[in-house]
Design a protein around this motif. Structure first.
Motif, PDB file in Angstrom:
ATOM      1  N   LEU A   1       0.819  -1.208   0.000  1.00  0.00           N
ATOM      2  CA  LEU A   1       0.000   0.000   0.000  1.00  0.00           C
ATOM      3  C   LEU A   1       0.859   1.266   0.000  1.00  0.00           C
ATOM      4  O   LEU A   1       0.492   2.271  -0.629  1.00  0.00           O
ATOM      5  N   ARG A   2       1.985   1.229   0.683  1.00  0.00           N
ATOM      6  CA  ARG A   2       2.877   2.390   0.680  1.00  0.00           C
ATOM      7  C   ARG A   2       3.487   2.614  -0.706  1.00  0.00           C
ATOM      8  O   ARG A   2       3.651   3.768  -1.138  1.00  0.00           O
ATOM      9  N   TYR A   3       3.799   1.535  -1.414  1.00  0.00           N
ATOM     10  CA  TYR A   3       4.328   1.686  -2.775  1.00  0.00           C
ATOM     11  C   TYR A   3       3.308   2.316  -3.712  1.00  0.00           C
ATOM     12  O   TYR A   3       3.684   2.986  -4.690  1.00  0.00           O
ATOM     13  N   LEU A   4       2.046   2.139  -3.457  1.00  0.00           N
ATOM     14  CA  LEU A   4       1.018   2.755  -4.290  1.00  0.00           C
ATOM     15  C   LEU A   4       1.016   4.274  -4.177  1.00  0.00           C
ATOM     16  O   LEU A   4       0.394   4.959  -4.992  1.00  0.00           O
ATOM     17  N   GLU A   5       1.715   4.817  -3.179  1.00  0.00           N
ATOM     18  CA  GLU A   5       1.763   6.255  -2.961  1.00  0.00           C
ATOM     19  C   GLU A   5       3.031   6.906  -3.491  1.00  0.00           C
ATOM     20  O   GLU A   5       3.220   8.117  -3.343  1.00  0.00           O
ATOM     21  N   VAL A   6       3.929   6.124  -4.112  1.00  0.00           N
ATOM     22  CA  VAL A   6       5.152   6.697  -4.685  1.00  0.00           C
ATOM     23  C   VAL A   6       5.163   6.450  -6.189  1.00  0.00           C
ATOM     24  O   VAL A   6       4.459   5.584  -6.702  1.00  0.00           O
ATOM     25  N   ASP A   7       5.959   7.234  -6.893  1.00  0.00           N
ATOM     26  CA  ASP A   7       6.033   7.131  -8.351  1.00  0.00           C
ATOM     27  C   ASP A   7       7.165   6.207  -8.785  1.00  0.00           C
ATOM     28  O   ASP A   7       8.221   6.154  -8.146  1.00  0.00           O
ATOM     29  N   SER A   8       6.949   5.522  -9.909  1.00  0.00           N
ATOM     30  CA  SER A   8       7.999   4.645 -10.436  1.00  0.00           C
ATOM     31  C   SER A   8       9.254   5.432 -10.775  1.00  0.00           C
ATOM     32  O   SER A   8      10.367   4.894 -10.704  1.00  0.00           O
TER      33      SER A   8
ATOM     34  N   ASN B   1      10.581   7.939  -9.082  1.00  0.00           N
ATOM     35  CA  ASN B   1      11.377   8.058  -7.862  1.00  0.00           C
ATOM     36  C   ASN B   1      12.039   6.734  -7.510  1.00  0.00           C
ATOM     37  O   ASN B   1      13.203   6.697  -7.082  1.00  0.00           O
ATOM     38  N   VAL B   2      11.293   5.650  -7.673  1.00  0.00           N
ATOM     39  CA  VAL B   2      11.854   4.325  -7.413  1.00  0.00           C
ATOM     40  C   VAL B   2      13.040   4.065  -8.336  1.00  0.00           C
ATOM     41  O   VAL B   2      14.086   3.559  -7.908  1.00  0.00           O
ATOM     42  N   ALA B   3      12.897   4.423  -9.609  1.00  0.00           N
ATOM     43  CA  ALA B   3      13.987   4.217 -10.569  1.00  0.00           C
ATOM     44  C   ALA B   3      15.230   5.004 -10.166  1.00  0.00           C
ATOM     45  O   ALA B   3      16.364   4.501 -10.270  1.00  0.00           O
ATOM     46  N   ASP B   4      15.029   6.243  -9.694  1.00  0.00           N
ATOM     47  CA  ASP B   4      16.179   7.050  -9.270  1.00  0.00           C
ATOM     48  C   ASP B   4      16.875   6.434  -8.061  1.00  0.00           C
ATOM     49  O   ASP B   4      18.113   6.415  -7.972  1.00  0.00           O
ATOM     50  N   VAL B   5      16.096   5.931  -7.127  1.00  0.00           N
ATOM     51  CA  VAL B   5      16.682   5.293  -5.947  1.00  0.00           C
ATOM     52  C   VAL B   5      17.477   4.063  -6.344  1.00  0.00           C
ATOM     53  O   VAL B   5      18.610   3.839  -5.870  1.00  0.00           O
ATOM     54  N   LEU B   6      16.928   3.262  -7.226  1.00  0.00           N
ATOM     55  CA  LEU B   6      17.629   2.059  -7.682  1.00  0.00           C
ATOM     56  C   LEU B   6      18.933   2.426  -8.393  1.00  0.00           C
ATOM     57  O   LEU B   6      19.963   1.761  -8.209  1.00  0.00           O
ATOM     58  N   ASP B   7      18.902   3.481  -9.204  1.00  0.00           N
ATOM     59  CA  ASP B   7      20.132   3.938  -9.860  1.00  0.00           C
ATOM     60  C   ASP B   7      21.187   4.321  -8.828  1.00  0.00           C
ATOM     61  O   ASP B   7      22.371   3.973  -8.963  1.00  0.00           O
ATOM     62  N   ASN B   8      20.771   5.040  -7.791  1.00  0.00           N
ATOM     63  CA  ASN B   8      21.720   5.456  -6.750  1.00  0.00           C
ATOM     64  C   ASN B   8      22.298   4.276  -5.990  1.00  0.00           C
ATOM     65  O   ASN B   8      23.370   4.393  -5.385  1.00  0.00           O
ATOM     66  N   MET B   9      21.584   3.148  -6.020  1.00  0.00           N
ATOM     67  CA  MET B   9      22.074   1.923  -5.389  1.00  0.00           C
ATOM     68  C   MET B   9      22.851   1.043  -6.364  1.00  0.00           C
ATOM     69  O   MET B   9      23.224  -0.077  -6.044  1.00  0.00           O
TER      70      MET B   9
ATOM     71  N   THR C   1      14.327  -0.646   1.817  1.00  0.00           N
ATOM     72  CA  THR C   1      15.274   0.458   1.637  1.00  0.00           C
ATOM     73  C   THR C   1      14.825   1.374   0.505  1.00  0.00           C
ATOM     74  O   THR C   1      14.827   2.602   0.637  1.00  0.00           O
ATOM     75  N   VAL C   2      14.437   0.768  -0.615  1.00  0.00           N
ATOM     76  CA  VAL C   2      13.984   1.546  -1.766  1.00  0.00           C
ATOM     77  C   VAL C   2      12.705   2.309  -1.429  1.00  0.00           C
ATOM     78  O   VAL C   2      12.546   3.476  -1.800  1.00  0.00           O
ATOM     79  N   LEU C   3      11.804   1.679  -0.718  1.00  0.00           N
ATOM     80  CA  LEU C   3      10.545   2.327  -0.357  1.00  0.00           C
ATOM     81  C   LEU C   3      10.777   3.555   0.517  1.00  0.00           C
ATOM     82  O   LEU C   3      10.218   4.637   0.260  1.00  0.00           O
ATOM     83  N   ILE C   4      11.581   3.408   1.550  1.00  0.00           N
ATOM     84  CA  ILE C   4      11.818   4.521   2.482  1.00  0.00           C
ATOM     85  C   ILE C   4      12.431   5.713   1.758  1.00  0.00           C
ATOM     86  O   ILE C   4      12.016   6.865   1.947  1.00  0.00           O
ATOM     87  N   GLU C   5      13.407   5.456   0.896  1.00  0.00           N
ATOM     88  CA  GLU C   5      14.046   6.552   0.173  1.00  0.00           C
ATOM     89  C   GLU C   5      13.095   7.153  -0.864  1.00  0.00           C
ATOM     90  O   GLU C   5      13.084   8.381  -1.073  1.00  0.00           O
ATOM     91  N   SER C   6      12.284   6.338  -1.503  1.00  0.00           N
ATOM     92  CA  SER C   6      11.309   6.842  -2.470  1.00  0.00           C
ATOM     93  C   SER C   6      10.272   7.718  -1.780  1.00  0.00           C
ATOM     94  O   SER C   6       9.839   8.746  -2.337  1.00  0.00           O
ATOM     95  N   GLU C   7       9.865   7.343  -0.585  1.00  0.00           N
ATOM     96  CA  GLU C   7       8.935   8.171   0.183  1.00  0.00           C
ATOM     97  C   GLU C   7       9.567   9.511   0.536  1.00  0.00           C
ATOM     98  O   GLU C   7       8.892  10.555   0.499  1.00  0.00           O
ATOM     99  N   ARG C   8      10.854   9.497   0.874  1.00  0.00           N
ATOM    100  CA  ARG C   8      11.551  10.756   1.195  1.00  0.00           C
ATOM    101  C   ARG C   8      11.564  11.670  -0.035  1.00  0.00           C
ATOM    102  O   ARG C   8      11.283  12.876   0.076  1.00  0.00           O
ATOM    103  N   LEU C   9      11.870  11.117  -1.210  1.00  0.00           N
ATOM    104  CA  LEU C   9      11.883  11.916  -2.433  1.00  0.00           C
ATOM    105  C   LEU C   9      10.486  12.434  -2.767  1.00  0.00           C
ATOM    106  O   LEU C   9      10.337  13.553  -3.269  1.00  0.00           O
ATOM    107  N   THR C  10       9.481  11.626  -2.505  1.00  0.00           N
ATOM    108  CA  THR C  10       8.101  12.040  -2.776  1.00  0.00           C
ATOM    109  C   THR C  10       7.729  13.268  -1.961  1.00  0.00           C
ATOM    110  O   THR C  10       7.105  14.206  -2.471  1.00  0.00           O
ATOM    111  N   VAL C  11       8.116  13.294  -0.694  1.00  0.00           N
ATOM    112  CA  VAL C  11       7.838  14.448   0.164  1.00  0.00           C
ATOM    113  C   VAL C  11       8.553  15.692  -0.363  1.00  0.00           C
ATOM    114  O   VAL C  11       7.971  16.788  -0.421  1.00  0.00           O
TER     115      VAL C  11
END
Length: 226
Positions: free
Chosen positions: A13-20, A22-30, A191-201
């Protein structure tokens, strides 16, 4: 990595509130650079906006066989559980992997969508049932007699953003939205979710500040690159 059923649903449910994006950017940074799927994956019907869930994989291949159904396909479909997205892989170009009746059966078992490296049919009716699907194409041509399921809950290849392959394993996480589809390895899902949520904010705050008159240049100075 093992999560309780409640924790898995919370994450979903938390992933439904973030954009792909942002997730892609987090994965790139990892340094996880090969997780984005091909731009050929699109929502069916077009009104489908997003889906998120845990991967339940199904693999098949082209092979001629008599009409009368695919018992292995039916058995594989019955294994799906709540919160899971069926992920279909195979070499069946021009063939429908997935239609209305399979969607209904999976929805009854709690599935929250399907991701097809192949074709879909019954698009109108699947839309009526509000079952989200992202697929590579649509076709009326059925798989029976042409394409047969060979395995389920095994690692599969899906076509990637750069023409290569993305490996999807049972239990990995799938996120699809207006920008496309991406795969998050299960060991990195929190890890990806938490960072994606931070970017979303941060992005929400940037939009508010710009709407209130802050220039883009000043917003970037304030928040940095996003």
């Amino acid at each position: 990595m093992t999560f309780t059923a409640a924790k898995k649903e919370e994450i979903r449910l938390r992933y439904l509130e973030v954009d792909s994006s942002n997730v892609a950017d987090v994965l790139d940074n990892m340094n996880l650079l090969q997780q984005g799927l091909s731009s050929e994956f699109a929502p069916y019907p077009e009104t489908t906006k997003r889906m998120a869930g845990w991967a339940y994989t199904i693999r098949g291949q082209m092979t001629p066989y008599p009409q009368g159904g695919d018992a292995d396909k039916m058995a594989a479909c019955q294994g799906i559980s709540s919160g899971e997205i069926s992920v279909w892989s195979g070499d069946g170009n021009g063939i429908c992997y997935f239609g209305e009746l399979i969607a209904l059966g999976m929805k009854e078992r709690g599935s929250v969508g399907a991701l097809l490296d192949g074709g879909i049919r019954d698009v109108r009716w699947i839309g009526e049932h509000q079952f989200p699907v992202f697929a590579c194409y649509r076709t009326p041509v059925q798989s029976i007699g042409r394409w047969k399921v060979t395995a389920s809950q095994v690692p599969v290849y899906m076509r990637g953003h750069d023409g290569g392959n993305v490996i999807v394993r049972p239990g990995d996480f799938i996120l699809c939205d207006d920008d496309g589809a991406i795969v998050i390895p299960v060991e990195h899902v929190e890890t990806v979710l938490i960072e994606s949520e931070r970017l979303t904010v941060i992005e929400k705050n940037i939009r508010i500040d710009i709407a209130n008159g802050l220039s883009l240049a000043d917003a970037l100075k304030k928040y940095g690159h996003v």
